[in-house]
Design an enzyme around this catalytic site. Structure first.
Site, mmCIF file in Angstrom:
data_model
loop_
_atom_site.group_PDB
_atom_site.id
_atom_site.type_symbol
_atom_site.label_atom_id
_atom_site.label_comp_id
_atom_site.label_asym_id
_atom_site.label_seq_id
_atom_site.Cartn_x
_atom_site.Cartn_y
_atom_site.Cartn_z
ATOM 1 N N ASP A 585 0.717 -1.254 -0.113
ATOM 2 C CA ASP A 585 -0.030 -0.113 0.080
ATOM 3 C C ASP A 585 0.924 1.360 0.144
ATOM 4 O OD1 ASP A 585 -2.105 -1.436 0.104
ATOM 5 O OD2 ASP A 585 -2.660 -1.400 2.196
ATOM 6 N N GLU A 611 -2.568 -2.510 -9.107
ATOM 7 C CA GLU A 611 -1.299 -1.792 -9.250
ATOM 8 C C GLU A 611 -1.376 -1.035 -10.652
ATOM 9 O OE1 GLU A 611 -0.562 -5.894 -11.056
ATOM 10 O OE2 GLU A 611 -1.756 -5.113 -9.447
#
Length: 698
Positions: A585, A611
């Protein structure tokens, strides 16, 4: 018609004045002179001298009084002709004085006296008067514009008078003979007298055609000149300087001078005072009428508050007679002036002379009304008095209370909806903010004055110019505006507000700019949650799906190139597996922040999922645009992330892109082509940017 009758009455009343009857009687007396005895009434000249001197000195005194009255009462409202009359009488009075003392038998103050010398001064004075009176009758009577002109006339009069006296005393031989002892008057003297008479009669005819002017009564002036003409006729008849005709001529002249004095005194002194008195009476009557018919109740009180008098409005409103109120205390009718508070109130209005109070007034049948009491304190003949002006403000008070309730309801509605209102008056240049505007700005209305410049102090610096442009455009072309911008408050916090404004017109003319400001911070936060990725803070896929079509349409309209770029973090699954999802994260947030810093305000960074990031570049040309995008992608590889064991971890991006000017304006196709280019970049070894091959469109 009534006013015309009054004018006729005022004019005709002059002919019923005793002096008018005197003129008639003296005219009859002149025509009866043919029956008078021709013998002298005095034994000798010495016996005649006292009477002659007395009459002449009287005439001289009146002449000087005429001059003094006119000269001192003269102003710009009066005609310069009056000064000509005044200076004429001054000259005549001075010359007559020398005439009186030049008579045979008087002391030789000014050289040797003789009848000839006396007649030189006499004829000169009469001729000057006749010529000047005729000139005054011929000249127009208009107001004098320059009061200093009277000094020029005086200088001229002094010059003429001095010339007559100088020549009469030192050069009497320059004049023709007017009288011969034992023979009487010469023909030349009689002709001169008749010439003077003709001038006087012409003057009378002209004066009777004129209307009274400020400072002169033409009727009486005409009567005076008429008697002067009769006096001159008497002076053509005498054969001895001591006979009855000579005496009568002097008497007629004296009476004529009295009438001139009366004409000028009445017009210059008496009439203005009477007119002033009349105007004062009229003003008093009009004031009384205005007081009695005033909508206000008016009371006159003594210093102790007892009623002395009231106007008619009080009697009608209260339904009582004035006699029933006299000597009653005003507190019986007005709650604001009850006896218990009268002493304290008296000290206040005695100091300030005026005082305004609100109260309740009692009227008929125990009815009441809300009142506004204006107290005026004054002194008259060393006595203290109070005048009360009491207005019925019931309707006004109820209207103000209703307005106050509506204003409170509006303020409450603004507090609930977080909407403030403002107004800019175009004429007074004043701005007014509602209470909620101050609340939104977190400003103190006692400290911060409502104005556009002060409002700008709270606008975020990045949005300030945009706010100024919209505001100025609305003032210039009167077009309404709708704007969302940020506020930067004094405590450092920021808010989003929505402002609207439009021009208010009255009869088609712009009078003020009316606007609202609404705090939409919470709405904006909800919107941010709906359109922003909660982890990275950049836009999410929903925002991209809802706005990509309008972004492409805008680029087509502006004929600009739009690039659709998809970035993917290489080997992101291994990062999660090796360092955990929290570290993953952190990587996502770091990459998003970097991309957001590198793009322009017109570009958009979106987290597409996992992503993957999508960046929309507006108005970017090739091939320089691709170099710029590649530079941004390459910069991500320089980012450093510290894992749990303090190792430095770096990441790379693979990217694919498609452009509207190369691949068309279809949003779905742009996404598919960019995705194909991304797939090609990954197959080619990752960590690179690929532009979709144009052949892919085939």
């Amino acid at each position: 018609m009534q006013s015309d009758f009054l004018k006729y009455e005022a004019s005709s009343s002059q002919f019923r004045h005793p002096l008018f009857y005197i003129t008639v009687l003296m005219t009859v007396g002149f025509f009866s002179s043919q029956f008078w005895p021709e013998t002298p009434i005095f034994d000798n000249v010495e016996a005649f001298l006292p009477y002659h001197s007395m009459l002449e000195m009287f005439s001289v005194t009146v002449s000087l009084m005429v001059f003094a009255i006119v000269w001192n009462s003269f102003n710009n409202d009066r005609s310069i002709n009056l000064i000509f009359i005044a200076v004429t009488f001054l000259a005549v009075g001075v010359i007559d004085f020398f005439h009186s003392f030049s008579y045979f038998g008087m002391p030789d103050f000014f050289g040797e006296n003789s009848t000839q010398k006396a007649l030189i001064f006499w004829i000169s004075a009469r001729l000057i008067a006749a010529i000047m009176f005729l000139m005054v009758a011929l000249m127009p009577w208009f107001n004098n514009s320059y009061e200093n002109n009277k000094y020029l006339v005086l200088i001229g009069g002094v010059f003429v008078t001095g010339g007559v006296l100088l020549s009469g005393i030192h050069y009497p031989q320059w004049y023709p003979v007017f009288f011969v002892d034992g023979y009487g008057l010469t023909d030349f003297k009689i002709i001169i007298e008749y010439f003077i008479v003709v001038l006087h009669f012409a003057t009378v005819a002209l004066l009777l055609t004129k209307k009274d002017a400020v400072g002169v009564n033409f009727i009486w002036f005409a009567c005076a000149v008429w008697l002067m003409a009769l006096a001159e006729l008497f002076f053509t008849l005498y054969s001895s300087v001591s006979d009855l005709y000579n005496l009568a001529g002097h008497v007629y002249k004296a009476v004529a001078y009295i009438m001139v004095f009366k004409a000028l005194f009445l017009a210059s002194i008496t009439r203005p005072y009477k007119e002033l008195e009349q105007r004062s009476v009229e003003k008093l009557l009009l004031t009384q009428y205005a007081v009695d018919n005033s909508g206000d109740l008016i009371y006159w009180l003594d210093y102790d508050g007892r009623i002395l008098s009231v106007n008619d409005a009080v009697k009608q409103k209260l339904g009582v007679q004035a006699d029933d109120m006299i000597n009653s205390h005003i507190g019986r009718f007005e709650s604001a002036l009850v006896p218990d508070s009268w002493k304290q109130l008296r000290e206040q209005f005695s100091e300030h002379h005026q005082l305004v109070l609100d109260g309740v007034h009692l009227c008929r049948n125990s009815e009441k009304f809300f009142s506004q009491v204006r107290i005026v304190f004054f002194k008259y003949r060393s006595q203290n008095y109070i005048c009360l002006f009491i207005a019925d403000i019931t309707e006004r008070k109820l209207a103000l209370e209703s307005l106050a309730r509506k204003q409170e309801q509006l303020a409450q509605a603004q507090r609930i909806t977080h909407i403030g209102s403002w107004e800019f008056n175009l004429e007074s240049k004043e701005t007014v903010w509602s209470e909620e505007v101050y609340h939104i700005l977190q400003a103190d209305e006692k400290v911060v004055k409502a104005s556009f410049n002060n409002f700008l102090q709270y606008v975020h610096s990045d949005d300030r110019q945009r706010v100024i442009d919209h505001y100025q455009r609305c003032l210039t072309d009167y077009s309404p505006y709708h704007l969302v911008h940020r506020l930067q408050l004094l405590d450092g916090s920021s808010r989003y507000v929505e402002t609207r404004a439009e021009m208010q017109r009255i009869n088609g003319e712009p009078v003020s700019l009316i606007g609202t400001i609404q705090d939409i911070t919470k709405e904006r936060e909800l919107e941010d949650q709906a359109y922003h990725d909660p982890l990275t803070g950049v836009y999410n896929r929903r925002f991209l799906d809802e706005n990509i079509y309008s972004l492409i349409d805008n680029s087509v309209i502006k004929e600009q190139n739009l690039c659709y770029v998809i970035f993917d973090i290489d080997f992101f699954k291994e990062i999660n597996d090796n360092y955990g999802h929290d570290f993953g994260d952190r990587v996502l947030k770091g990459v998003a922040e970097y991309l957001q810093r590198q793009v322009r305000d017109s570009d958009f960074v979106c987290r597409f999922g996992g992503e993957e990031f999508v960046v929309i570049f507006n108005d970017i040309e090739m091939p320089s645009g691709m170099e710029r995008i590649e530079k941004i992608r390459h910069g991500v590889g320089n980012l450093q992330f510290i894992n749990q064991i303090d190792d430095i971890v770096k990441v790379n991006l693979s990217g694919g892109m498609a452009c509207t000017k190369i691949h068309g304006n279809d949003a779905k196709q742009l996404f598919e082509l960019a995705d194909q280019a991304l797939y090609s970049a990954k197959r080619s070894g990752r960590n690179r940017l690929k532009l979709c091959d144009k052949s892919s469109l085939d």
